[in-house]
Design an enzyme around this catalytic site. Sequence first.
Site, PDB file in Angstrom:
ATOM      1  N   CYS A  93       0.866  -0.136  -9.127  1.00 37.20           N
ATOM      2  CA  CYS A  93       2.011   0.411  -8.384  1.00 37.20           C
ATOM      3  C   CYS A  93       3.221   0.596  -9.277  1.00 37.20           C
ATOM      4  CB  CYS A  93       2.352  -0.485  -7.203  1.00 37.20           C
ATOM      5  SG  CYS A  93       2.682  -2.182  -7.664  1.00 37.20           S
ATOM      6  N   GLY A 137       0.841  -1.198   0.000  1.00 36.23           N
ATOM      7  CA  GLY A 137       0.000   0.000   0.000  1.00 36.23           C
ATOM      8  C   GLY A 137       0.871   1.242   0.000  1.00 36.23           C
ATOM      9  N   GLU A 186       5.641  -3.247   0.678  1.00 39.84           N
ATOM     10  CA  GLU A 186       5.573  -3.107  -0.780  1.00 39.84           C
ATOM     11  C   GLU A 186       4.845  -1.803  -1.054  1.00 39.84           C
ATOM     12  OE1 GLU A 186       6.784  -5.076  -3.195  1.00 39.84           O
ATOM     13  OE2 GLU A 186       7.532  -6.732  -1.962  1.00 39.84           O
ATOM     14  N   VAL A 215       0.724   4.692   5.480  1.00 42.07           N
ATOM     15  CA  VAL A 215       0.262   3.543   6.278  1.00 42.07           C
ATOM     16  C   VAL A 215       1.429   2.586   6.523  1.00 42.07           C
ATOM     17  CG1 VAL A 215      -1.360   1.616   6.393  1.00 42.07           C
ATOM     18  CG2 VAL A 215      -2.111   3.806   5.470  1.00 42.07           C
ATOM     19  N   GLY A 216       2.348   2.507   5.575  1.00 42.67           N
ATOM     20  CA  GLY A 216       3.545   1.671   5.763  1.00 42.67           C
ATOM     21  C   GLY A 216       4.273   2.042   7.054  1.00 42.67           C
TER      22      GLY A 216
HETATM   23  P1  NAD Z   1      -5.467   0.947   0.662  1.00 45.38           P
HETATM   24  O1  NAD Z   1      -6.067   2.281   0.982  1.00 45.38           O
HETATM   25  O2  NAD Z   1      -6.338  -0.174   0.292  1.00 45.38           O
HETATM   26  O3  NAD Z   1      -4.585   0.570   1.922  1.00 45.38           O
HETATM   27  C1  NAD Z   1      -3.861  -0.629   1.983  1.00 45.38           C
HETATM   28  C2  NAD Z   1      -4.224  -1.384   3.228  1.00 45.38           C
HETATM   29  O4  NAD Z   1      -3.903  -0.609   4.372  1.00 45.38           O
HETATM   30  C3  NAD Z   1      -5.710  -1.717   3.341  1.00 45.38           C
HETATM   31  O5  NAD Z   1      -5.864  -3.061   3.697  1.00 45.38           O
HETATM   32  C4  NAD Z   1      -6.196  -0.781   4.398  1.00 45.38           C
HETATM   33  O6  NAD Z   1      -7.273  -1.318   5.136  1.00 45.38           O
HETATM   34  C5  NAD Z   1      -4.991  -0.594   5.267  1.00 45.38           C
HETATM   35  N1  NAD Z   1      -5.004   0.686   5.960  1.00 45.38           N
HETATM   36  C6  NAD Z   1      -5.414   1.873   5.460  1.00 45.38           C
HETATM   37  N2  NAD Z   1      -5.271   2.841   6.388  1.00 45.38           N
HETATM   38  C7  NAD Z   1      -4.766   2.254   7.490  1.00 45.38           C
HETATM   39  C8  NAD Z   1      -4.385   2.737   8.781  1.00 45.38           C
HETATM   40  N3  NAD Z   1      -4.491   4.010   9.128  1.00 45.38           N
HETATM   41  N4  NAD Z   1      -3.884   1.837   9.664  1.00 45.38           N
HETATM   42  C9  NAD Z   1      -3.763   0.552   9.335  1.00 45.38           C
HETATM   43  N5  NAD Z   1      -4.103   0.048   8.127  1.00 45.38           N
HETATM   44  C10 NAD Z   1      -4.600   0.866   7.220  1.00 45.38           C
HETATM   45  O7  NAD Z   1      -4.409   1.063  -0.495  1.00 45.38           O
HETATM   46  P2  NAD Z   1      -3.481   2.266  -0.890  1.00 45.38           P
HETATM   47  O8  NAD Z   1      -2.427   2.481   0.133  1.00 45.38           O
HETATM   48  O9  NAD Z   1      -4.276   3.436  -1.354  1.00 45.38           O
HETATM   49  O10 NAD Z   1      -2.797   1.609  -2.168  1.00 45.38           O
HETATM   50  C11 NAD Z   1      -2.194   2.371  -3.114  1.00 45.38           C
HETATM   51  C12 NAD Z   1      -0.693   2.478  -2.837  1.00 45.38           C
HETATM   52  O11 NAD Z   1      -0.150   1.183  -2.759  1.00 45.38           O
HETATM   53  C13 NAD Z   1       0.037   3.172  -3.942  1.00 45.38           C
HETATM   54  O12 NAD Z   1       1.034   3.992  -3.393  1.00 45.38           O
HETATM   55  C14 NAD Z   1       0.674   2.026  -4.707  1.00 45.38           C
HETATM   56  O13 NAD Z   1       1.799   2.379  -5.432  1.00 45.38           O
HETATM   57  C15 NAD Z   1       0.972   1.077  -3.619  1.00 45.38           C
HETATM   58  N6  NAD Z   1       1.035  -0.276  -4.132  1.00 45.38           N
HETATM   59  C16 NAD Z   1       2.227  -0.936  -4.080  1.00 45.38           C
HETATM   60  C17 NAD Z   1       2.331  -2.206  -4.599  1.00 45.38           C
HETATM   61  C18 NAD Z   1       3.589  -2.984  -4.567  1.00 45.38           C
HETATM   62  O14 NAD Z   1       3.527  -4.179  -4.808  1.00 45.38           O
HETATM   63  N7  NAD Z   1       4.725  -2.386  -4.269  1.00 45.38           N
HETATM   64  C19 NAD Z   1       1.204  -2.804  -5.173  1.00 45.38           C
HETATM   65  C20 NAD Z   1       0.015  -2.109  -5.180  1.00 45.38           C
HETATM   66  C21 NAD Z   1      -0.068  -0.845  -4.648  1.00 45.38           C
END
Ligand code: NAD
Length: 439
Positions: free
Chosen positions: A249, A193, A215, A197-198
């Site tokens: 991503c 994600g 990731e 959040v990471g």
């Molecule tokens: P998202 O909003 O679905 O969040 C990802 C996960 O984090 C979800 O399961 C969500 O419930 C959880 N989450 C959200 N907020 C949270 C919090 N405050 N505390 C704990 N958990 C929480 O997805 P996203 O982040 O919008 O995804 C898009 C991003 O992910 C982009 O930056 C994209 O580049 C990246 N991405 C990376 C890869 C990779 O493989 N490297 C793949 C896909 C997406």
Amino acid sequence: MVDAVSTDPATVVARLRSTFASGRTRPLAWRLAQLGALRALLTEQSEEFLAALRADLGKSAAEAYRGEIGFTVNELDHTVAHLEEWLAPAPAAVPAAFLPADAHVVRDPLGVVLVIAPWNYPLQLALAPLVGALAAGNTAVVKPSELTPATSAAMARLLPRYLDREAVAVVEGAVAETTALLEQRFDHIFYTGNGTVGRIVMAAAARHLTPVTLELGGKSPAVVEPGADLAVTAQRIARGKFQNAGQTCVAPDYVLAIGDTATALEAELATAVGALYGEDPASSPEYGRIVNERHHDRLTALLGDGRVVTGGGHDRAARYLAPTVLADVSPEAPVMQAEIFGPILPILTVPDLDAAIAFINERDKPLALYAFTDSERTKQRLAEETSSGGLVFGLTVSHLAVPELPFGGVGESGMGRYHGKYSIDTFSHTKAVLDKPLG
Ligand code: NAD
């Protein structure tokens, strides 16, 4: 019934931990049986998943198969074909002073793994990490994204019908549920994600000293050099950029056109978009939709930058945003400040390769770096003078589907890697064993 009690995080984790402690996930036979069951789930229930992916993201069947179901089946098949070999203890040489003795390296499962998945490839990014977690002999909690509710519900309903319910649990939910999960002690957390959040995930993991794989994303550039075949270049950039409506991503985020390539490339990109989605992408069954209105608003706000070469049209109610190419974009423009994560492709011009390399190195390390060039010298310079999760010449996105290549970021684009054997490395402890006879 186990699935009836399975939503309380502490109960779920305790159940999986006791399964792991029983030793039942360790034998190769159990692991292969789970991988086989996961394959059966994907093939037998593909219609369910295709419908869910269409509802959540407007994904066409072809795209959903390529990027989600088929992708995961390939990952499964590669893993099943090699697992025994990957798990075999690796002999290590013993210094003469210790002889006679035997030394080897074993892959020890970690225990209970948490997989937190995002919404853009909601099936692949939940299940491909699960393949690695199970292959390495772990139990796992899968937390799908709440932004793709149909796919999340399908996984929650179907996974327990196929997989060992005492070893795999799906916990649905949003921030509150994920926060509650993160309070538990896991043996590894695999998060896909965004970086904000990471950081939350990593801080929560630190309380239990739990290792994490992050990731993440970022702005992945596509460098185009004079002399490159611009028609082929445009086709390959457009294909990677506009699949899943740019919500990938590793999509090329922007083009760095070197020298005088931009003008000819603009025209070729417009042609390539037309070839992919026709005159009216809104009516193309192949073209996806933006995940929700919030992201739609975020993206349409970026359309003011630069000159529209093709696209620009949008419809909020339909979550539609046309595949859009923007030329003459300045590095200071809002569209260049954060990962776009949508179907907008800015073209920036730099005078030469030195300037392109400097541009890349002044910014966060990207998840992928793409380059279109015939020059081996340019390839070598990009390889040696830049840092990115992956480096791809002549294609976009496809390195993900080469199972012997690790997939992961570096710096702001993430830490750790997976796919194939690299997933075994991620989800195991590489244990040193030294054995000296007492006699
Ligand atoms: P998202 O909003 O679905 O969040 C990802 C996960 O984090 C979800 O399961 C969500 O419930 C959880 N989450 C959200 N907020 C949270 C919090 N405050 N505390 C704990 N958990 C929480 O997805 P996203 O982040 O919008 O995804 C898009 C991003 O992910 C982009 O930056 C994209 O580049 C990246 N991405 C990376 C890869 C990779 O493989 N490297 C793949 C896909 C997406």
